[in-house]
Scaffold this motif. Structure first.
Motif, PDB file in Angstrom:
ATOM      1  N   LYS A  28      32.940 -51.985 -72.057  1.00  0.00           N
ATOM      2  CA  LYS A  28      33.186 -53.645 -71.471  1.00  0.00           C
ATOM      3  C   LYS A  28      34.266 -53.368 -72.630  1.00  0.00           C
ATOM      4  O   LYS A  28      35.207 -54.357 -72.105  1.00  0.00           O
ATOM      5  N   GLY A  29      33.778 -53.478 -73.722  1.00  0.00           N
ATOM      6  CA  GLY A  29      34.727 -54.487 -74.600  1.00  0.00           C
ATOM      7  C   GLY A  29      35.813 -53.862 -75.488  1.00  0.00           C
ATOM      8  O   GLY A  29      36.643 -54.530 -75.265  1.00  0.00           O
ATOM      9  N   ARG A  30      36.281 -52.809 -74.981  1.00  0.00           N
ATOM     10  CA  ARG A  30      37.695 -52.252 -75.085  1.00  0.00           C
ATOM     11  C   ARG A  30      37.708 -51.930 -73.600  1.00  0.00           C
ATOM     12  O   ARG A  30      37.670 -51.575 -71.529  1.00  0.00           O
ATOM     13  N   ASP A  31      39.231 -53.223 -73.365  1.00  0.00           N
ATOM     14  CA  ASP A  31      40.069 -53.011 -71.935  1.00  0.00           C
ATOM     15  C   ASP A  31      40.738 -51.445 -71.617  1.00  0.00           C
ATOM     16  O   ASP A  31      40.933 -51.582 -69.973  1.00  0.00           O
ATOM     17  N   VAL A  32      41.328 -51.543 -72.793  1.00  0.00           N
ATOM     18  CA  VAL A  32      42.214 -49.927 -71.772  1.00  0.00           C
ATOM     19  C   VAL A  32      41.716 -48.751 -72.580  1.00  0.00           C
ATOM     20  O   VAL A  32      41.074 -49.056 -74.060  1.00  0.00           O
ATOM     21  N   TYR A  33      42.480 -47.502 -72.919  1.00  0.00           N
ATOM     22  CA  TYR A  33      41.996 -46.620 -73.799  1.00  0.00           C
ATOM     23  C   TYR A  33      43.176 -47.262 -74.825  1.00  0.00           C
ATOM     24  O   TYR A  33      44.377 -46.878 -74.603  1.00  0.00           O
ATOM     25  N   ASP A  34      42.810 -46.615 -76.101  1.00  0.00           N
ATOM     26  CA  ASP A  34      43.621 -46.634 -77.697  1.00  0.00           C
ATOM     27  C   ASP A  34      43.746 -45.132 -77.770  1.00  0.00           C
ATOM     28  O   ASP A  34      42.520 -44.983 -78.285  1.00  0.00           O
ATOM     29  N   PRO A  35      45.159 -44.757 -77.927  1.00  0.00           N
ATOM     30  CA  PRO A  35      45.065 -43.480 -78.040  1.00  0.00           C
ATOM     31  C   PRO A  35      45.201 -42.852 -79.548  1.00  0.00           C
ATOM     32  O   PRO A  35      45.363 -42.506 -80.660  1.00  0.00           O
ATOM     33  N   GLN A  36      45.425 -44.903 -80.752  1.00  0.00           N
ATOM     34  CA  GLN A  36      44.766 -44.255 -81.838  1.00  0.00           C
ATOM     35  C   GLN A  36      43.596 -44.138 -82.115  1.00  0.00           C
ATOM     36  O   GLN A  36      43.411 -44.027 -83.197  1.00  0.00           O
ATOM     37  N   THR A  37      42.687 -44.354 -81.421  1.00  0.00           N
ATOM     38  CA  THR A  37      41.165 -43.896 -81.832  1.00  0.00           C
ATOM     39  C   THR A  37      40.754 -43.094 -81.505  1.00  0.00           C
ATOM     40  O   THR A  37      39.213 -42.209 -81.407  1.00  0.00           O
ATOM     41  N   ASP A  38      41.752 -41.957 -80.280  1.00  0.00           N
ATOM     42  CA  ASP A  38      41.354 -40.777 -79.856  1.00  0.00           C
ATOM     43  C   ASP A  38      41.733 -39.560 -81.295  1.00  0.00           C
ATOM     44  O   ASP A  38      42.477 -39.039 -81.544  1.00  0.00           O
ATOM     45  N   PHE A  39      40.452 -39.080 -82.022  1.00  0.00           N
ATOM     46  CA  PHE A  39      41.284 -38.316 -83.326  1.00  0.00           C
ATOM     47  C   PHE A  39      41.532 -36.757 -82.939  1.00  0.00           C
ATOM     48  O   PHE A  39      42.453 -36.653 -83.280  1.00  0.00           O
ATOM     49  N   TYR A  40      40.877 -36.884 -81.752  1.00  0.00           N
ATOM     50  CA  TYR A  40      41.676 -35.224 -80.693  1.00  0.00           C
ATOM     51  C   TYR A  40      43.285 -35.835 -79.962  1.00  0.00           C
ATOM     52  O   TYR A  40      43.225 -34.402 -79.347  1.00  0.00           O
ATOM     53  N   LYS A  41      43.131 -36.307 -79.924  1.00  0.00           N
ATOM     54  CA  LYS A  41      45.065 -36.715 -78.711  1.00  0.00           C
ATOM     55  C   LYS A  41      46.092 -35.552 -79.405  1.00  0.00           C
ATOM     56  O   LYS A  41      46.465 -34.738 -78.352  1.00  0.00           O
ATOM     57  N   MET A  42      46.189 -35.911 -80.309  1.00  0.00           N
ATOM     58  CA  MET A  42      47.494 -35.475 -80.610  1.00  0.00           C
ATOM     59  C   MET A  42      47.033 -33.521 -80.407  1.00  0.00           C
ATOM     60  O   MET A  42      47.612 -32.528 -80.048  1.00  0.00           O
ATOM     61  N   LEU A  43      45.676 -32.907 -80.914  1.00  0.00           N
ATOM     62  CA  LEU A  43      45.481 -31.837 -80.699  1.00  0.00           C
ATOM     63  C   LEU A  43      45.350 -31.550 -78.927  1.00  0.00           C
ATOM     64  O   LEU A  43      46.124 -30.157 -78.568  1.00  0.00           O
ATOM     65  N   ARG A  44      44.871 -31.865 -78.899  1.00  0.00           N
ATOM     66  CA  ARG A  44      44.893 -32.088 -77.150  1.00  0.00           C
ATOM     67  C   ARG A  44      46.606 -32.058 -76.676  1.00  0.00           C
ATOM     68  O   ARG A  44      46.291 -30.729 -75.876  1.00  0.00           O
ATOM     69  N   GLU A  45      46.829 -32.910 -76.455  1.00  0.00           N
ATOM     70  CA  GLU A  45      48.410 -32.630 -76.261  1.00  0.00           C
ATOM     71  C   GLU A  45      48.793 -31.477 -76.543  1.00  0.00           C
ATOM     72  O   GLU A  45      49.686 -30.972 -75.869  1.00  0.00           O
ATOM     73  N   ARG A  46      49.016 -30.654 -77.403  1.00  0.00           N
ATOM     74  CA  ARG A  46      49.353 -29.330 -78.689  1.00  0.00           C
ATOM     75  C   ARG A  46      48.739 -28.159 -77.131  1.00  0.00           C
ATOM     76  O   ARG A  46      49.562 -27.744 -77.431  1.00  0.00           O
ATOM     77  N   VAL A  47      47.315 -28.800 -77.339  1.00  0.00           N
ATOM     78  CA  VAL A  47      46.738 -26.796 -76.450  1.00  0.00           C
ATOM     79  C   VAL A  47      47.412 -27.016 -75.574  1.00  0.00           C
ATOM     80  O   VAL A  47      47.299 -25.600 -75.221  1.00  0.00           O
ATOM     81  N   ILE A  48      47.373 -28.156 -75.027  1.00  0.00           N
ATOM     82  CA  ILE A  48      47.850 -27.964 -73.335  1.00  0.00           C
ATOM     83  C   ILE A  48      49.438 -27.940 -73.269  1.00  0.00           C
ATOM     84  O   ILE A  48      49.375 -26.567 -72.205  1.00  0.00           O
ATOM     85  N   GLU A  49      49.997 -28.121 -73.920  1.00  0.00           N
ATOM     86  CA  GLU A  49      51.387 -27.886 -74.089  1.00  0.00           C
ATOM     87  C   GLU A  49      51.630 -26.563 -74.208  1.00  0.00           C
ATOM     88  O   GLU A  49      52.452 -25.074 -74.055  1.00  0.00           O
ATOM     89  N   THR A  50      50.728 -25.395 -74.935  1.00  0.00           N
ATOM     90  CA  THR A  50      50.577 -23.900 -75.263  1.00  0.00           C
ATOM     91  C   THR A  50      50.329 -23.372 -74.569  1.00  0.00           C
ATOM     92  O   THR A  50      51.327 -22.147 -74.179  1.00  0.00           O
ATOM     93  N   PHE A  51      49.306 -23.639 -73.639  1.00  0.00           N
ATOM     94  CA  PHE A  51      49.313 -23.132 -73.288  1.00  0.00           C
ATOM     95  C   PHE A  51      50.201 -23.380 -71.611  1.00  0.00           C
ATOM     96  O   PHE A  51      50.563 -22.114 -70.979  1.00  0.00           O
ATOM     97  N   ARG A  52      51.027 -24.189 -71.415  1.00  0.00           N
ATOM     98  CA  ARG A  52      51.555 -24.490 -70.511  1.00  0.00           C
ATOM     99  C   ARG A  52      52.796 -23.413 -70.750  1.00  0.00           C
ATOM    100  O   ARG A  52      53.185 -23.121 -69.604  1.00  0.00           O
ATOM    101  N   SER A  53      53.150 -23.485 -71.331  1.00  0.00           N
ATOM    102  CA  SER A  53      54.486 -22.750 -72.352  1.00  0.00           C
ATOM    103  C   SER A  53      54.375 -21.537 -72.060  1.00  0.00           C
ATOM    104  O   SER A  53      55.133 -20.667 -72.301  1.00  0.00           O
TER     105      SER A  53
END
Length: 198
Positions: A28-53
């Protein structure tokens, strides 16, 4: 109420006692998702793109070696597990479905990361990248059942799965009993009551 991520809701369900209130207050205290606090965000995006390509998963190792040292070991551990998962298994990418799904009065984001055709069977896969908390049976069953409930109508014939990325182990649907539905509905109602009152 903002949409609750599948992972966040499962974390709530698996808590006991007053820590559940803490989870709801944090949400409730966080209004929106903050990508800076998502430890795995960069990796998740890279993994998806690697499989996609269609690139080999091992191609991520040189990139992961250059990330910040606080993330490097965790990222490399995940990549090692993903290489084990892929092995010699033939797979072909397709875009996985996404759904905003209402459960017991709360809106859930159901966003599996991977769509892979494996041995002729379409698999819709949620990545589990953490080592803590571990991907134990009850967590797996909850995630699988939410995937099945939210996506089966729009994705007939698909196998829903959770990939324990660090171990390279795929947990497929069929192991999550439908009796979990009552638990999920009750927990969603509890989440909403706490959200409305704290």
């Amino acid at each position: 109420m903002n949409n609750v991520s599948l992972t966040y809701f499962v974390n709530f369900v698996l808590k006991a006692g007053t820590p559940r209130i803490t989870v709801v207050k944090e949400f409730k205290g966080r209004d929106v998702y903050d990508p800076q606090t998502d430890f795995y965000k960069m990796l998740r995006e890279r993994v998806i793109e690697t499989f996609r390509s269609g690139q080999p998963i091992g191609s991520l190792e040189s990139w992961a070696s250059s990330v910040h040292e606080k993330k490097r070991a965790a990222y490399l551990a995940v990549i090692t597990g993903l290489k084990r998962f892929v092995g010699r298994r033939a797979h072909e990418w397709f875009e996985p479905p996404r759904e905003n799904f209402t459960l017991g009065g709360i809106p859930l984001n159901v966003n599996p990361e991977l769509g892979l055709m494996i041995e002729g069977v379409p698999h819709i896969i949620k990545l589990y990248l953490k080592d803590d908390p571990p991907l134990v049976k009850n967590r797996t069953q909850l995630i699988l059942r939410i995937l099945e409930t939210a996506l089966s109508a729009t994705s007939p014939g698909c196998t829903f799965a959770v990939l324990d990325a660090r171990k390279g182990r795929l947990h497929a649907s069929g192991s999550s009993p439908s009796s979990i539905d009552a638990l999920l509905a009750g927990e969603a109602a509890a989440f909403k009551v706490m959200y409305d009152t704290v």
